[in-house]
Design an enzyme around this catalytic site. Structure first.
Site, PDB file in Angstrom:
ATOM      1  N   LYS A   1      -1.461  -1.464  -4.016  1.00 24.59           N
ATOM      2  CA  LYS A   1      -2.533  -0.459  -4.001  1.00 24.59           C
ATOM      3  C   LYS A   1      -1.839   0.890  -4.130  1.00 24.59           C
ATOM      4  O   LYS A   1      -1.090   1.313  -3.248  1.00 24.59           O
ATOM      5  CB  LYS A   1      -3.358  -0.519  -2.718  1.00 24.59           C
ATOM      6  CG  LYS A   1      -4.475   0.533  -2.703  1.00 24.59           C
ATOM      7  CD  LYS A   1      -5.257   0.543  -1.405  1.00 24.59           C
ATOM      8  CE  LYS A   1      -6.299   1.663  -1.422  1.00 24.59           C
ATOM      9  NZ  LYS A   1      -7.028   1.772  -0.129  1.00 24.59           N
TER      10      LYS A   1
ATOM     11  N   TYR B   1       0.867  -1.187   0.000  1.00 22.97           N
ATOM     12  CA  TYR B   1       0.000   0.000   0.000  1.00 22.97           C
ATOM     13  C   TYR B   1       0.897   1.229   0.000  1.00 22.97           C
ATOM     14  O   TYR B   1       1.519   1.558   1.010  1.00 22.97           O
ATOM     15  CB  TYR B   1      -0.882  -0.046   1.235  1.00 22.97           C
ATOM     16  CG  TYR B   1      -1.983   0.986   1.321  1.00 22.97           C
ATOM     17  CD1 TYR B   1      -2.254   1.889   0.300  1.00 22.97           C
ATOM     18  CD2 TYR B   1      -2.779   1.044   2.459  1.00 22.97           C
ATOM     19  CE1 TYR B   1      -3.270   2.813   0.404  1.00 22.97           C
ATOM     20  CE2 TYR B   1      -3.809   1.968   2.574  1.00 22.97           C
ATOM     21  CZ  TYR B   1      -4.044   2.851   1.554  1.00 22.97           C
ATOM     22  OH  TYR B   1      -5.050   3.774   1.676  1.00 22.97           O
TER      23      TYR B   1
END
Length: 300
Positions: A170, A142
């Protein structure tokens, strides 16, 4: 060496960064979480990301995070992938959460860059590798430097792609050049975490999205990908542009997306409940404006 193959979708294409429903008293609402998860899957989500930014992970306990995974797994079965947010600023604590998520039935782990301490890139790389080595679940990195204070630099991402347990990203870095560089040199599955970038990232070889707006408009966000896959690129652009008003209202209105999307979910009679402090719930005027924008989108 570069690669031209498109990465396989390890967790599906259309993922929702699901809110964590709470009761009016602020307790974890597992029944509400199951009902919301059911609705999201029925309306086009093939993956659910739990205990991420939108899921208020900083204010939920370790036991609540594990209970949420178990409850959602029970609700959706094998119809959707479950990616559990386990990232913290402490490598040891993150490993503990990863192992608990694995026991609870998660399919993958969302691991954010360690925040506040601002580690250098070699330490960032070691952090992710230690977690990947400790768990049998695949990792989605992330990258959200606006919140963590630390970027996963493209070079670091390319090196991390060599670890067999690190399969996805992400991407909330807002770096189109850097994203394309990693896509060109790795097989990582790239999911945009920015709803306004769904079509753009998909068109350059991304895998899909992890969407906050999908909590309230899962069909409308999924339709962008479906149109593009069908070769209807002009229609995909129309759908992306049509969703922009709601995306802006939810994500760029001066409030965290968790606050706005929970306010809208509550107004629509869907499970959400309050946010936990230090966040504060949206006021009536904000919610009314969100609902009006939402209703224009679904009526289009």
């Amino acid at each position: 060496m570069t690669t031209t193959r498109l990465p396989a979708p390890p967790f599906g294409r259309a993922l929702c960064a699901m809110v964590t429903p709470f009761t009016a008293e602020g307790a974890l609402d597992l029944d509400g979480a199951q009902r919301l998860a059911e609705r999201l899957v029925e309306h086009g989500c093939d993956g659910l990301v739990l205990s991420g930014t939108t899921g208020e992970s900083p204010t939920t306990s370790d036991s609540e995070k594990a209970a949420l995974v178990r409850a959602v797994r029970e609700a959706v079965g094998g119809r959707a992938a479950i990616v559990a947010g386990v990232g913290t600023s402490d490598t040891r604590h993150t490993v503990e959460l990863a192992l608990e998520a694995e026991k609870a039935g998660a399919d993958g782990l969302l691991v954010v860059t360690p925040y506040y301490s601002r580690p250098p890139q070699d330490a960032v790389e070691a952090h992710f590798k230690e977690i990947a080595d400790a768990s049998g679940l695949p990792l989605m990195l992330y990258d959200i430097p606006g919140r963590t204070g630390t970027r996963i630099e493209p070079g670091t991402m390319i090196r991390l792609a060599g670890h067999p347990g690190i399969v996805a990203v992400k991407d909330c870095a807002y770096d189109l050049l850097g994203t394309q560089k990693v896509l060109a040199h790795t097989g990582l599955a790239y999911y945009t975490g920015c709803d306004e970038q769904v079509l753009a990232w998909y068109a350059i070889g991304g895998t899909g999205y992890v969407s906050t707006v999908a909590n309230v408009a899962p069909r409308q966000i999924r339709a962008i990908l479906d149109a593009f896959d069908a070769g209807a690129t002009a229609e995909a652009a129309r759908l992306q542009q049509g969703a922009i008003a709601l995306i802006e209202s939810v994500m760029a209105a001066g409030l965290p997306g968790t606050v706005t999307v929970k306010g809208l979910l509550n107004a629509l009679g869907m499970p959400a409940g309050p946010v936990r402090p230090p966040l504060r719930s949206a006021d009536r005027g904000t919610v009314d404006a969100l609902r009006a924008t939402y209703e224009r989108l679904v009526a289009a």
